[in-house]
Write an enzyme that holds these catalytic residues in place. Structure first.
Site, short mmCIF file in Angstrom:
data_model
loop_
_atom_site.label_atom_id
_atom_site.label_comp_id
_atom_site.label_asym_id
_atom_site.label_seq_id
_atom_site.Cartn_x
_atom_site.Cartn_y
_atom_site.Cartn_z
N LYS A 70 -5.50 -2.40 25.05
CA LYS A 70 -6.40 -3.52 25.82
C LYS A 70 -7.90 -3.05 26.05
O LYS A 70 -7.96 -1.50 26.04
CB LYS A 70 -5.68 -3.47 27.19
CG LYS A 70 -6.38 -4.55 27.93
CD LYS A 70 -5.44 -4.88 29.32
CE LYS A 70 -6.12 -5.96 30.19
NZ LYS A 70 -5.31 -6.11 31.48
N SER A 78 -3.71 -10.77 32.48
CA SER A 78 -5.01 -10.46 31.67
C SER A 78 -4.66 -9.73 30.41
O SER A 78 -5.47 -9.73 29.58
CB SER A 78 -6.10 -9.70 32.53
OG SER A 78 -5.68 -8.40 32.71
N SER A 85 -0.68 -8.60 35.28
CA SER A 85 -1.34 -8.73 33.96
C SER A 85 -0.71 -8.06 32.89
O SER A 85 -1.13 -8.25 31.62
CB SER A 85 -2.70 -8.06 34.33
OG SER A 85 -3.54 -8.84 34.79
#
Lengths: 485, 96
Positions: free
Chosen positions: A79, A154, A178
């Site tokens: 990420k 997210s 997330s």
């Protein structure tokens, strides 16, 4: 068939039998990315040259029968809020569009030790603020199961890339859901570890008392292996916990006889779609057949979790994001009139709308005259939410419910209404407030879109969470279904 | 009744070092108002004898040995600075 249809343990064996090479695995990644990432848009940055060079070195070690670690030579996606030295890290924000980190996050160092190969950096909502990836400053990742729907957020890029077969596994981060929410939307396995289990050093901070890095994988077993590799106390993060790290894979016994499951009535109530509710009840039947028992319980303060979370996370974010001022790194405005103007313009031009909204909310909640009424009040309610969990865990081994109230929603459906968007995280947020671990595993489909079962455990008891998730997974075949792209 | 005024929004924006236009101030006023009124449901909860939680783990004063370790090289640290000169980060003049 893709090489990534194999589990880590199987690929490990194939590597050591010399039936495949690490270069094959890396090629598989980039080939698939070339084929489908134009549609899925999971990656922000690729690191192909370095990845291929690293794979070559690993293949030389393999040829010489060196390199024994289980994750040795496996391709991973990271990420884009986890800093990678020399590899652009943007947090999907214009303000960090050209940021070139000068050190590696602790988890990245641990991956280097394990000799995984970083394929690239994955899209997310800007600074991890969002539930759909539509808040990315660069692109909107799509859900591989239906390109009209969001992958969740997210860590949307992290979940979509694994579901699309672009990487074997990935790292995400979870502040209010997330990791688990996108894992649920994309039909993969995502775990938020206990707060403190994994070092946050090098994770660009959103809400420091809630953030945790965790693994996203296709199977529970792979998830346990990846968590094993990144866990542990870290002198660079004083909030990482000095507790022993068990061998998580040892807990994957398939045995849940006598296990006591709590099912909060608040998690199957209003706002939870009927198919979602039914899939959880069906999942409980599966676990009952395996010898577990379940009872309905109450987490009475659940309804206050969302408001508590938005006050606390935004307050922490407003402080954490003050470092982006156009001075030491990141975007700087063209022609500032003076220093204050430089700060204001750099920040206003660099941050997206949702990030500004949360900074505003947090600054308000911390400002003179409002601190006690909003911030401190929320901290007190957090204590009660945490106590709800402690009370239930005094009698039960795990808590089970849905990961999200609905399957993935359409792009554009919720983006204009912050409160509706926030409500999507209502079942994952309490877990972060309490600091306990939670996993999402595939448990069904609704109109062709995956559903996720959330299994929540006691502090530092990821082992039991994995044991239950694995037993459930082995008794079902939802995880074996793949999206067609 | 509105819980936050446009002037308050501008004050908060200044504290947060965000430049906002009149239009944005109005939009933020409406959005923050909705979020804050939603957050006020916390007032229903009796927290009179409840301690605040700032951190979920019971740890205090985590110390390490007082040993000097090498920092990052200056060149590297300045690499991402938008402007720098002679080993310093450069900003607009702050003294008139």
């Amino acid at each position: 068939m893709s090489l990534f249809d194999h589990k880590v343990s199987e690929l490990h064996e194939l590597l050591h039998k010399k039936e495949i090479t690490s270069s094959d695995l890396v090629s598989e990644s980039y080939k698939r990315i070339n084929e489908v990432d134009g549609k899925v848009q999971a990656f922000l940055t690729l690191d192909e040259e370095n990845a291929r060079a690293a794979a070559k070195k690993i293949d030389e070690k393999l040829a010489a029968d060196e390199g024994k670690g289980l994750l040795f030579g496996m391709p991973i996606g990271v990420k884009d809020n986890i800093v990678t030295k020399g590899l652009r890290t943007t947090c999907a924000s214009k303000i960090l569009e050209n940021f070139d980190p000068i050190y590696d996050a602790t988890v990245v160092n641990k991956l280097t030790d394990a000799e995984t190969i970083t394929i690239g950096k994955l899209n997310m909502d800007e600074f991890a603020m969002g539930s759909s990836n539509e808040n990315s400053g660069f692109q909107a990742t799509r859900n591989p199961w239906n390109l009209e729907t969001v992958p969740g957020g997210s860590s949307g890029g992290s979940a979509a890339s694994v579901a699309a077969g672009e990487v074997l596994f990935s790292l995400g981060s979870d502040t209010g859901g997330s990791i688990r929410q996108p894992a649920s939307f994309c039909g993969v396995v995502g775990l938020k570890p206990t707060y403190g289990r994994v070092s946050r050093f090098g994770l660009v901070a959103f809400a420091s008392s809630l953030d945790q890095i965790g693994p996203i994988t296709r199977t529970v077993e792979d998830n346990a292996y990846l968590l094993q590799a990144i866990s542990g106390v870290d002198p660079m993060d004083s909030t990482s916990a000095n507790v022993s790290v068990p061998n998580f894979a040892e807990s994957l016994t398939g045995d849940v006889k006598g296990l006591k499951i709590a099912v909060p009535k608040e998690y199957l109530g209003e706002g939870v779609q009927e198919e979602v509710r039914q899939s959880v009840l069906d999942s409980l039947k599966v676990l009952e057949k395996l010898g577990a028992t379940w009872e309905e319980v109450s987490l009475p303060h659940s309804k206050y979790a969302l408001a508590t979370y938005y006050l606390l996370s935004s307050s922490e974010a407003s402080a954490n994001l003050s470092r982006f001022d156009g001075v030491r790194y990141g975007y700087r405005t063209e022609q500032p009139e003076n220093l204050i103007d430089l700060y204001k313009k750099s920040r206003s031009e660099g941050f997206g709308d949702e990030v500004k909204r949360r900074i505003m909310l947090g600054t308000f909640a911390l400002s003179s005259g409002y601190y006690d009424a909003y911030y401190k009040k929320a901290q007190k309610v957090r204590t009660l939410i945490k106590k709800d969990f402690e009370d239930v865990f005094a009698k039960y081994d795990v808590i089970i419910g849905p990961t999200t109230p609905t399957p993935a929603f359409k792009l554009g459906e919720k983006i204009d209404d912050p409160l509706t968007m926030y409500a999507n995280d209502i079942l994952t947020i309490p877990v972060n407030l309490a600091g306990v671990p939670g996993i999402s595993v595939p448990c069904g489909f609704s109109n062709g879109l995956p559903l996720g079962l959330q299994i929540i455990g006691k502090h530092f008891d990821e082992s039991t969470v994995y044991r239950v998730a694995h037993a459930f997974e082995q008794a079902t075949d939802f995880h074996k279904q793949k999206p067609e792209l | 009744m509105s819980r936050i005024t446009t002037d308050q929004v501008k004050h908060v924006a200044n504290l947060a070092r965000l430049a906002i236009s009149e239009e944005e101030a109005k939009a933020f006023k409406n959005q923050l108002d909705a979020i804050i009124s939603f957050a006020e449901e916390l007032n229903e909860v009796d927290t009179d004898h409840v301690e605040p939680t700032s951190h979920v783990l019971d740890m205090k004063n985590v110390l390490r040995e007082d040993k000097a370790v090498k920092g990052l090289p200056q060149e590297e640290v300045l690499k991402n600075a938008p402007e720098h000169q002679d080993g310093y980060v450069k900003v607009p003049s702050i003294i008139e």
